[in-house]
Design a protein around this motif. Sequence first.
Motif, short mmCIF file in Angstrom:
data_model
loop_
_atom_site.label_atom_id
_atom_site.label_comp_id
_atom_site.label_asym_id
_atom_site.label_seq_id
_atom_site.Cartn_x
_atom_site.Cartn_y
_atom_site.Cartn_z
N ARG A 42 26.94 62.16 66.55
CA ARG A 42 26.67 60.93 65.80
C ARG A 42 25.60 61.17 64.74
O ARG A 42 25.69 60.67 63.62
CB ARG A 42 26.24 59.84 66.78
N GLN A 43 24.60 61.96 65.08
CA GLN A 43 23.55 62.28 64.10
C GLN A 43 24.13 63.08 62.94
O GLN A 43 23.77 62.86 61.78
CB GLN A 43 22.43 63.06 64.78
N ALA A 44 25.04 64.00 63.24
CA ALA A 44 25.66 64.81 62.19
C ALA A 44 26.51 63.95 61.28
O ALA A 44 26.49 64.11 60.05
CB ALA A 44 26.51 65.92 62.82
N VAL A 45 27.27 63.01 61.85
CA VAL A 45 28.09 62.10 61.05
C VAL A 45 27.19 61.25 60.15
O VAL A 45 27.50 61.00 58.99
CB VAL A 45 28.96 61.21 61.95
N HIS A 46 26.06 60.81 60.70
CA HIS A 46 25.12 60.02 59.91
C HIS A 46 24.59 60.83 58.73
O HIS A 46 24.45 60.32 57.61
CB HIS A 46 23.96 59.55 60.79
N THR A 47 24.30 62.11 58.96
CA THR A 47 23.83 62.98 57.88
C THR A 47 24.90 63.16 56.82
O THR A 47 24.61 63.13 55.62
CB THR A 47 23.41 64.35 58.45
N VAL A 48 26.14 63.34 57.25
CA VAL A 48 27.25 63.45 56.30
C VAL A 48 27.34 62.19 55.44
O VAL A 48 27.51 62.25 54.22
CB VAL A 48 28.59 63.68 57.04
N ALA A 49 27.20 61.04 56.09
CA ALA A 49 27.26 59.77 55.35
C ALA A 49 26.11 59.66 54.36
O ALA A 49 26.30 59.30 53.20
CB ALA A 49 27.22 58.60 56.34
N GLU A 50 24.91 60.02 54.81
CA GLU A 50 23.73 59.92 53.95
C GLU A 50 23.84 60.83 52.74
O GLU A 50 23.50 60.45 51.61
CB GLU A 50 22.48 60.27 54.76
N GLU A 51 24.34 62.04 52.95
CA GLU A 51 24.42 63.02 51.86
C GLU A 51 25.62 62.79 50.94
O GLU A 51 25.75 63.46 49.92
CB GLU A 51 24.48 64.43 52.46
N SER A 52 26.47 61.85 51.30
CA SER A 52 27.66 61.61 50.48
C SER A 52 27.35 60.77 49.25
O SER A 52 28.15 60.73 48.32
CB SER A 52 28.73 60.90 51.32
N PHE A 53 26.21 60.10 49.24
CA PHE A 53 25.85 59.25 48.12
C PHE A 53 25.12 60.06 47.05
O PHE A 53 24.23 60.85 47.37
CB PHE A 53 24.98 58.08 48.58
N ASP A 54 25.50 59.84 45.81
CA ASP A 54 24.88 60.56 44.70
C ASP A 54 23.50 60.01 44.36
O ASP A 54 22.68 60.71 43.77
CB ASP A 54 25.76 60.47 43.45
N GLN A 55 23.27 58.76 44.71
CA GLN A 55 21.99 58.11 44.41
C GLN A 55 21.46 57.42 45.66
O GLN A 55 22.23 57.12 46.58
CB GLN A 55 22.18 57.08 43.28
N PRO A 56 20.16 57.17 45.71
CA PRO A 56 19.59 56.47 46.88
C PRO A 56 20.24 55.10 47.06
O PRO A 56 20.48 54.38 46.09
CB PRO A 56 18.10 56.34 46.52
N VAL A 57 20.54 54.76 48.30
CA VAL A 57 21.15 53.47 48.61
C VAL A 57 20.41 52.85 49.78
O VAL A 57 19.60 53.49 50.45
CB VAL A 57 22.64 53.61 48.96
N LEU A 58 20.70 51.59 50.04
CA LEU A 58 20.08 50.90 51.17
C LEU A 58 20.51 51.57 52.48
O LEU A 58 21.66 52.00 52.62
CB LEU A 58 20.52 49.44 51.20
N PRO A 59 19.60 51.64 53.45
CA PRO A 59 19.97 52.22 54.76
C PRO A 59 21.18 51.55 55.38
O PRO A 59 21.97 52.20 56.06
CB PRO A 59 18.71 51.98 55.60
N VAL A 60 21.35 50.25 55.14
CA VAL A 60 22.48 49.55 55.74
C VAL A 60 23.81 50.10 55.22
O VAL A 60 24.81 50.14 55.95
CB VAL A 60 22.38 48.03 55.47
N LYS A 61 23.83 50.56 53.97
CA LYS A 61 25.07 51.14 53.43
C LYS A 61 25.37 52.48 54.10
O LYS A 61 26.53 52.81 54.35
CB LYS A 61 24.95 51.30 51.92
N ILE A 62 24.33 53.24 54.37
CA ILE A 62 24.52 54.51 55.07
C ILE A 62 25.04 54.25 56.48
O ILE A 62 25.95 54.93 56.96
CB ILE A 62 23.20 55.30 55.11
N GLU A 63 24.46 53.25 57.15
CA GLU A 63 24.89 52.92 58.51
C GLU A 63 26.35 52.49 58.52
O GLU A 63 27.13 52.88 59.40
CB GLU A 63 24.01 51.81 59.09
N ARG A 64 26.72 51.67 57.54
CA ARG A 64 28.11 51.22 57.45
C ARG A 64 29.06 52.40 57.33
O ARG A 64 30.08 52.48 58.02
CB ARG A 64 28.29 50.31 56.23
#
Length: 326
Positions: free
Chosen positions: A45-67
């Motif tokens: 789950r932590q790895a998937v979260h990292t993949v999600a976080e690194e997929s954005f080109d620009q900083p976004v709200l944490p809630v978008k990463i969680e989604r």
Amino acid sequence: MAHFHIDHAALTGNQEKSAKSAKPKEDFPNVFDYPDFIEMRPQLRQAVHTVAEESFDQPVLPVKIERLAVALEEELEQETRKYEAQKAVFTNQKTECNDLIRLYTQILQVISRDPDPNNTDIEDLIFAVDQTRQALRKLPEKPGKGPLYDPDSVRAIEPATFYDFVIQRLAHPYFISDSHELHRKNLSPEGQQFVDRLSAYAFRDWDAYLTHEYDAQHIIKNEKKLEDRVYYTKLEEIELKYADKAYAQVFADTFNDFAKVLTLGYLNHFDIHTTPIPVANAVLRHHLSAIVHQRFLVDDKGYEHVMDEPIKQIKAKYAFYLNNFS
């Protein structure tokens, strides 16, 4: 929109025989069915979260990463189980299956970055994820059409329903015009972020959210040789990150209060997502607005303070731990 940056370089990892012993009995080695998956899940789950976080080109709200993290996790399991059951890839599924394999590749890259040779859970996870990835690669092609993954369409809050009514009242300090219309153009940038965050709560699976928190805590509690100060600081960061779970109870209490009022003399049934509230009734509107203000601790300027006390308690708790046990 998320953009995935996938490195297709070959992955290497130390896959010991101890990891292979965790292999499930099925012909298709599905990581989600491994006997030790409960121990593997927090790291996955932590790895998937990292993949999600690194997929954005620009900083976004944490809630978008969680989604995105939750969506990727659901997609990962559902698609894997589908192909396991099919034992083949239909012609129209080739692109989808390749995307799934690339997602597994990304996850492997994340968990293989800084492997701990003493962490057998990580070794087992690397082995299990790679075995699942290889099994997907080896699936035979089959002519014809098969079902494609169809995640739930993006859900929008219906006008005049519970969440729409509540969020509109809480957004008052952020309105640009006096019309108080809940449109992005009528909200300050801060207000847009505020409304996005509250709107996400409308569809959040709070049980899954709490599981994510427990998994994150599990990882910290099982890290070896952490100094006390680092240990407590990391746990504090996790609790602060998930402190917004306080909204779950507040929304639930507010809904129950609304239901008592509305079903007494206004509505026969009150559904949280679909039943319109008769907002034209000024007396009712005032009554429900007062409930929102009370439950969300709204101050004289219209700002809610749900998070104030939980954050205060978390900070006080860890200040005590750091002062007395580190």
